[in-house]
Design a protein around this motif. Structure first.
Motif, PDB file in Angstrom:
ATOM      1  N   MET A   1      23.048  -3.642  26.290  1.00  0.00           N
ATOM      2  CA  MET A   1      21.869  -2.797  26.347  1.00  0.00           C
ATOM      3  C   MET A   1      20.644  -3.647  26.702  1.00  0.00           C
ATOM      4  O   MET A   1      20.390  -4.658  26.075  1.00  0.00           O
ATOM      5  CB  MET A   1      21.679  -2.126  24.990  1.00  0.00           C
ATOM      6  N   LYS A   2      19.921  -3.231  27.702  1.00  0.00           N
ATOM      7  CA  LYS A   2      18.726  -3.955  28.135  1.00  0.00           C
ATOM      8  C   LYS A   2      17.542  -3.620  27.237  1.00  0.00           C
ATOM      9  O   LYS A   2      17.323  -2.466  26.903  1.00  0.00           O
ATOM     10  CB  LYS A   2      18.366  -3.548  29.554  1.00  0.00           C
ATOM     11  N   ALA A   3      16.778  -4.636  26.866  1.00  0.00           N
ATOM     12  CA  ALA A   3      15.510  -4.412  26.173  1.00  0.00           C
ATOM     13  C   ALA A   3      14.515  -3.938  27.230  1.00  0.00           C
ATOM     14  O   ALA A   3      14.420  -4.512  28.310  1.00  0.00           O
ATOM     15  CB  ALA A   3      15.033  -5.692  25.522  1.00  0.00           C
ATOM     16  N   THR A   4      13.773  -2.882  26.925  1.00  0.00           N
ATOM     17  CA  THR A   4      12.827  -2.319  27.885  1.00  0.00           C
ATOM     18  C   THR A   4      11.514  -3.101  27.881  1.00  0.00           C
ATOM     19  O   THR A   4      11.209  -3.822  26.924  1.00  0.00           O
ATOM     20  CB  THR A   4      12.515  -0.849  27.559  1.00  0.00           C
ATOM     21  N   PHE A 140      25.049 -11.544  23.371  1.00  0.00           N
ATOM     22  CA  PHE A 140      24.520 -10.357  24.017  1.00  0.00           C
ATOM     23  C   PHE A 140      25.458  -9.908  25.126  1.00  0.00           C
ATOM     24  O   PHE A 140      26.165 -10.712  25.724  1.00  0.00           O
ATOM     25  CB  PHE A 140      23.126 -10.637  24.596  1.00  0.00           C
ATOM     26  N   GLU A 141      25.428  -8.617  25.399  1.00  0.00           N
ATOM     27  CA  GLU A 141      26.258  -8.001  26.438  1.00  0.00           C
ATOM     28  C   GLU A 141      25.410  -7.701  27.668  1.00  0.00           C
ATOM     29  O   GLU A 141      24.199  -7.522  27.561  1.00  0.00           O
ATOM     30  CB  GLU A 141      26.859  -6.685  25.925  1.00  0.00           C
ATOM     31  N   ARG A 148      19.014 -11.877  29.204  1.00  0.00           N
ATOM     32  CA  ARG A 148      17.700 -12.524  29.073  1.00  0.00           C
ATOM     33  C   ARG A 148      16.705 -11.619  28.355  1.00  0.00           C
ATOM     34  O   ARG A 148      15.959 -12.070  27.480  1.00  0.00           O
ATOM     35  CB  ARG A 148      17.172 -12.928  30.452  1.00  0.00           C
ATOM     36  N   ARG A 149      16.675 -10.338  28.708  1.00  0.00           N
ATOM     37  CA  ARG A 149      15.756  -9.399  28.048  1.00  0.00           C
ATOM     38  C   ARG A 149      16.057  -9.297  26.550  1.00  0.00           C
ATOM     39  O   ARG A 149      15.143  -9.300  25.724  1.00  0.00           O
ATOM     40  CB  ARG A 149      15.849  -8.006  28.689  1.00  0.00           C
ATOM     41  N   GLN A 150      17.339  -9.196  26.220  1.00  0.00           N
ATOM     42  CA  GLN A 150      17.721  -9.118  24.799  1.00  0.00           C
ATOM     43  C   GLN A 150      17.338 -10.403  24.071  1.00  0.00           C
ATOM     44  O   GLN A 150      16.892 -10.362  22.917  1.00  0.00           O
ATOM     45  CB  GLN A 150      19.226  -8.873  24.677  1.00  0.00           C
ATOM     46  N   ALA A 151      17.489 -11.542  24.731  1.00  0.00           N
ATOM     47  CA  ALA A 151      17.139 -12.819  24.121  1.00  0.00           C
ATOM     48  C   ALA A 151      15.636 -12.917  23.877  1.00  0.00           C
ATOM     49  O   ALA A 151      15.195 -13.402  22.824  1.00  0.00           O
ATOM     50  CB  ALA A 151      17.623 -13.980  24.995  1.00  0.00           C
TER      51      ALA A 151
END
Length: 166
Positions: A1-4, A140-141, A148-151
């Motif tokens: 899931m991408k962080a927005t 992360f998936e 990178r966004r999740q990190a």
């Protein structure tokens, strides 16, 4: 899931407000996120009040030269490891004089992963010195951008959790 973008902005603003309230300064030592944590924190007007420096130490050589990461530790554990992110935090504080630092080192992909450290493996550290530091390993998936966004989001939230009890 991408962080927005919105999630990143909200997390960055929340952390910035907390740092400002506590009268602290922050430095980042980033590898796989390429300066994205610093970017989110400096998107906010007035960020020079709390943002000391953003160091992108992507290569092992940069980790050694800029942050003082021990080459033997890099050789034994690899860049994506708890001992390395701990040394990255200590080095960022030493290099910048910041009160608090966050370090991120991981495998964003699509290549570079291994059985031991697959794509999506990211180590984090937050601290204000060797005796006051927390670390976390996350998996992360998703594709490179999603990892990178999740990190970035996890790093921002992690520093916030680290500072809240102060």
């Amino acid at each position: 899931m991408k962080a927005t973008d919105e999630q990143l902005q909200l997390a960055g603003n929340h952390l910035a407000e907390l740092i400002e309230q506590q009268g602290l300064t922050l430095a980042t030592a980033e590898s796989c996120t390429g300066g994205w944590v610093a970017k989110v924190l400096t998107d906010r007007a007035g960020s020079s009040a709390y943002m000391m420096a953003g160091l992108v130490t992507y290569s092992n050589e940069a980790k050694q030269m800029i942050l003082g990461v021990d080459p033997q530790v890099l050789g034994e554990h690899g860049a994506v490891s708890e001992p390395v992110v701990r040394q990255m935090v200590a080095g960022a504080i030493r290099a910048t004089g910041a009160d608090v630092a966050v370090a991120i080192s991981g495998v964003a992909g699509p290549g570079g992963g291994s059985e031991e450290k697959p794509v999506g493996t990211v180590w984090f550290a937050w601290g204000s010195g060797p005796g006051h530091m927390k670390t976390s390993l996350q998996h992360f998936e998703g594709d490179r951008e999603a990892v990178r966004r999740q990190a970035v989001l996890y790093a921002l939230q992690g520093v916030t959790r680290f500072l809240e009890p102060l």
